[in-house]
Design a protein around this motif. Structure first.
Motif, PDB file in Angstrom:
ATOM      1  N   PRO A 148       0.906  -1.102   0.017  1.00  0.00           N
ATOM      2  CA  PRO A 148      -0.074  -0.065  -0.037  1.00  0.00           C
ATOM      3  C   PRO A 148       0.708   1.187   0.014  1.00  0.00           C
ATOM      4  O   PRO A 148       1.852   1.304   0.661  1.00  0.00           O
ATOM      5  N   PRO A 149       0.361   2.368  -0.657  1.00  0.00           N
ATOM      6  CA  PRO A 149       1.147   3.753  -0.487  1.00  0.00           C
ATOM      7  C   PRO A 149       0.973   4.378   0.519  1.00  0.00           C
ATOM      8  O   PRO A 149       0.483   4.075   1.511  1.00  0.00           O
ATOM      9  N   GLU A 150       2.352   5.210   0.980  1.00  0.00           N
ATOM     10  CA  GLU A 150       2.458   5.803   2.089  1.00  0.00           C
ATOM     11  C   GLU A 150       1.420   6.805   2.167  1.00  0.00           C
ATOM     12  O   GLU A 150       1.234   7.364   1.173  1.00  0.00           O
ATOM     13  N   PRO A 151       0.906   7.298   3.399  1.00  0.00           N
ATOM     14  CA  PRO A 151       0.192   8.368   3.303  1.00  0.00           C
ATOM     15  C   PRO A 151       0.651   9.781   2.986  1.00  0.00           C
ATOM     16  O   PRO A 151       2.007   9.938   3.329  1.00  0.00           O
ATOM     17  N   VAL A 152       0.228  10.423   2.359  1.00  0.00           N
ATOM     18  CA  VAL A 152       0.981  11.975   1.894  1.00  0.00           C
ATOM     19  C   VAL A 152      -0.208  13.072   2.226  1.00  0.00           C
ATOM     20  O   VAL A 152      -1.451  12.985   2.380  1.00  0.00           O
TER      21      VAL A 152
END
Length: 84
Positions: free
Chosen positions: A39-43
């Protein structure tokens, strides 16, 4: 028959909008498969104000642009005087 009627006859928008199952786009399927395992990192919504780097003041930028324009004008004037 007008062109609009031909388009409506060829592809019925009401029929397509009423579909029970809507397939996601190819990009959405690709991202879902990729994010399943990683999953992508929170931005954050806005970038950190300190990460943009130093900004020049507006008068310095204006002086730089006007200086470049003046240099080009002088260079073109000098070149026209030198040509016969």
């Amino acid at each position: 028959m007008s062109e609009h009627d031909d388009f409506e006859h060829e592809f019925d928008h009401r029929w397509a909008s009423a579909a029970e199952h809507k397939e996601p786009s190819a990009r959405a399927r690709m991202l879902a498969a990729r994010w399943k395992d990683n999953p992508p990192e929170p931005v954050p919504f806005r970038a950190d104000p300190g990460s943009a780097g130093p900004r020049r003041s507006s008068w310095k930028s204006t002086a730089l642009v006007l200086g470049c324009v003046l240099a080009v004008i002088l260079l073109l004037g000098y070149a026209s005087l030198r040509s016969p």
